[in-house]
Design a protein around this motif. Structure first.
Motif, short mmCIF file in Angstrom:
data_model
loop_
_atom_site.label_atom_id
_atom_site.label_comp_id
_atom_site.label_asym_id
_atom_site.label_seq_id
_atom_site.Cartn_x
_atom_site.Cartn_y
_atom_site.Cartn_z
N LEU A 1 0.31 5.18 -10.26
CA LEU A 1 1.86 4.91 -8.98
C LEU A 1 2.05 5.91 -8.48
CD1 LEU A 1 3.43 1.96 -11.17
CD2 LEU A 1 1.99 1.33 -9.23
N ALA A 2 2.44 6.57 -9.30
CA ALA A 2 3.07 8.14 -8.46
C ALA A 2 2.05 8.43 -7.70
CB ALA A 2 3.61 9.62 -9.14
N LEU A 3 0.66 8.87 -7.73
CA LEU A 3 -0.88 9.37 -7.05
C LEU A 3 -0.64 7.93 -6.11
CD1 LEU A 3 -3.01 10.69 -7.05
CD2 LEU A 3 -4.15 8.79 -8.11
N HIS A 4 -0.81 6.71 -6.45
CA HIS A 4 -1.05 5.87 -4.69
C HIS A 4 0.53 6.11 -3.90
CE1 HIS A 4 -3.26 4.04 -7.11
NE2 HIS A 4 -3.24 2.39 -7.77
N VAL A 5 1.78 6.24 -4.55
CA VAL A 5 3.37 7.42 -3.04
C VAL A 5 2.02 8.20 -2.54
CG1 VAL A 5 5.29 7.96 -3.34
CG2 VAL A 5 4.39 5.66 -4.85
N ALA A 6 2.11 9.38 -3.08
CA ALA A 6 1.61 10.22 -2.74
C ALA A 6 0.43 10.68 -1.89
CB ALA A 6 0.67 11.39 -3.90
N LYS A 7 -0.41 9.31 -2.10
CA LYS A 7 -1.95 8.84 -0.71
C LYS A 7 -0.94 8.36 0.02
CE LYS A 7 -5.55 8.86 -4.63
NZ LYS A 7 -6.72 7.68 -4.92
N ALA A 8 -0.15 7.54 -0.04
CA ALA A 8 0.52 6.74 1.13
C ALA A 8 0.93 8.48 1.99
CB ALA A 8 1.61 6.03 0.87
N ALA A 9 1.78 8.92 1.77
CA ALA A 9 2.19 10.56 2.65
C ALA A 9 0.77 11.03 2.60
CB ALA A 9 2.99 11.32 0.81
N ARG A 10 -0.10 11.22 2.31
CA ARG A 10 -1.46 12.03 2.62
C ARG A 10 -1.61 11.20 3.81
NH1 ARG A 10 -6.30 13.80 -0.73
NH2 ARG A 10 -6.96 11.36 -0.54
N ARG A 11 -2.52 10.01 3.41
CA ARG A 11 -2.44 9.10 4.63
C ARG A 11 -2.42 9.07 5.89
NH1 ARG A 11 -2.37 4.65 1.68
NH2 ARG A 11 -0.63 3.71 2.91
N ARG A 12 -0.83 8.62 6.05
CA ARG A 12 -0.08 8.57 7.34
C ARG A 12 -0.21 10.66 7.88
NH1 ARG A 12 -1.11 3.72 9.51
NH2 ARG A 12 -0.19 2.76 7.57
N HIS A 13 -0.25 11.00 7.01
CA HIS A 13 0.26 12.83 7.50
C HIS A 13 -0.27 13.18 8.76
CE1 HIS A 13 0.34 17.43 7.57
NE2 HIS A 13 2.01 17.46 6.97
N PRO A 14 0.51 13.70 10.58
CA PRO A 14 1.58 13.87 9.32
C PRO A 14 2.90 13.75 10.14
CG PRO A 14 0.41 14.88 12.18
CD PRO A 14 -0.41 14.22 10.97
N GLU A 15 2.64 11.74 10.24
CA GLU A 15 3.48 11.77 10.63
C GLU A 15 4.43 10.93 9.32
OE1 GLU A 15 4.57 10.11 13.67
OE2 GLU A 15 2.87 11.58 14.06
N THR B 1 6.31 -2.36 1.67
CA THR B 1 6.20 -3.58 0.88
C THR B 1 5.58 -2.92 -0.62
OG1 THR B 1 6.12 -5.37 2.59
CG2 THR B 1 4.76 -5.13 0.49
N LEU B 2 4.05 -2.23 0.31
CA LEU B 2 3.04 -1.11 -0.91
C LEU B 2 3.94 -0.50 -1.95
CD1 LEU B 2 0.15 -1.36 0.37
CD2 LEU B 2 0.20 -2.95 -1.30
N LEU B 3 4.98 -0.14 -1.01
CA LEU B 3 6.01 1.56 -1.71
C LEU B 3 6.73 0.91 -2.80
CD1 LEU B 3 5.05 4.07 0.74
CD2 LEU B 3 4.10 4.01 -1.03
N GLY B 4 7.86 -0.13 -1.84
CA GLY B 4 8.94 -0.90 -2.74
C GLY B 4 7.98 -1.46 -4.13
N ARG B 5 6.63 -1.59 -3.85
CA ARG B 5 6.20 -2.00 -5.00
C ARG B 5 5.95 -1.16 -6.43
NH1 ARG B 5 5.42 -6.20 -8.98
NH2 ARG B 5 3.97 -6.67 -9.37
N PHE B 6 5.68 -0.61 -6.03
CA PHE B 6 4.90 0.74 -6.87
C PHE B 6 6.20 1.46 -7.56
CE2 PHE B 6 1.37 2.53 -3.28
CZ PHE B 6 0.21 1.61 -3.89
N TYR B 7 7.58 1.86 -7.26
CA TYR B 7 8.40 1.68 -7.22
C TYR B 7 9.27 0.94 -8.81
CZ TYR B 7 9.05 6.79 -4.35
OH TYR B 7 8.77 7.63 -3.61
N GLU B 8 9.29 -0.17 -8.03
CA GLU B 8 9.35 -1.03 -8.85
C GLU B 8 8.55 -1.34 -10.25
OE1 GLU B 8 9.08 -5.89 -9.89
OE2 GLU B 8 8.16 -4.49 -9.68
#
Length: 222
Positions: free
Chosen positions: A96-110, A184-191
């Motif tokens: 789940l931490a990996l999914h959060v990091a991948k989201a940050a990478r996917r949108r980078h630099p935004e 929505t997805l990120l909230g679910r990852f933390y939950e």
């Protein structure tokens, strides 16, 4: 022979505690990457995930060896079984931490998150990391009271997660569909990360009491 056996059980607990540290660090860095749009930190979380997978494999290998060679009973058997399930939950926390990091990478630099919801994720990240570190202590001490305390922190994450839906459903949400999906997805990852930390704590309660919280009479208060 029995002394060596109990040393192995202690080593197994140490491996689980070390996994808790790994996933706490992973979520802490993933949250940093998410909030700061930090690609280097995101990449570190992504590359380190293999270490969590390896740690789970090592825990399971030792646990199955103990089952096969020592035929444990009573508390010892519960310890081994709980370790197998806890290792699975801890690996999932790493994912789940990996999914959060991948989201940050996917949108980078935004940035992934609109400013409107950044505070919610900063708070969920802090609580999630604290839960993982509390799980480490519960594994080490098998303190039933401390294990039960994780529930209240998990409730805080659930409350924030639910509130995010009210924010997203507001007609005034100005950030578009893509941002709403990310939130929505990120909230679910933390939950789910928080839920798995509670699951680890419940396994330790099972070791001590012989009952899984929520699965028997009298467990409503846990």
């Amino acid at each position: 022979m029995r002394e060596a056996y109990h040393v192995e059980l202690e080593q197994l607990a140490d491996k689980l505690a070390a996994m808790s540290v790994q996933v706490a660090d992973a979520m802490e860095r993933a949250t940093q990457a998410l909030l700061d749009a930090d690609l280097a930190v995101a990449e570190q979380v992504i590359s380190d995930d293999a270490k969590v997978d390896d740690a789970r494999a090592a825990c399971e290998e030792q646990a199955y060896a103990l089952l096969a060679l020592q035929a444990p009973v009573a508390t010892d058997l519960r310890t081994v079984l709980a370790a197998i399930h806890a290792a699975e939950s801890l690996e999932r926390m790493g994912d789940l931490a990996l999914h959060v990091a991948k989201a940050a990478r996917r949108r980078h630099p935004e940035p992934v998150l609109p400013e409107q919801v950044r505070g919610y994720f900063a708070e969920m990240g802090q609580i999630a990391v604290r839960l993982a570190r509390q799980a480490e202590q519960v594994i080490k001490t098998k303190d039933v009271g401390a294990a039960k305390e994780l529930e209240s922190d998990d409730d805080q994450v659930d409350d924030i997660h639910r509130h995010l839906f009210t924010v997203l459903m507001d007609r005034e949400w100005p950030h578009g569909v893509a941002a709403a999906v990310d939130v929505t997805l990120l909230g679910r990852f933390y939950e789910r990360f928080a839920d798995h930390a509670v699951s680890v704590a419940r396994r330790m309660i099972f070791v001590v009491t012989g009952r899984m919280p929520g699965y028997g009479p009298g467990d409503d208060e846990i």
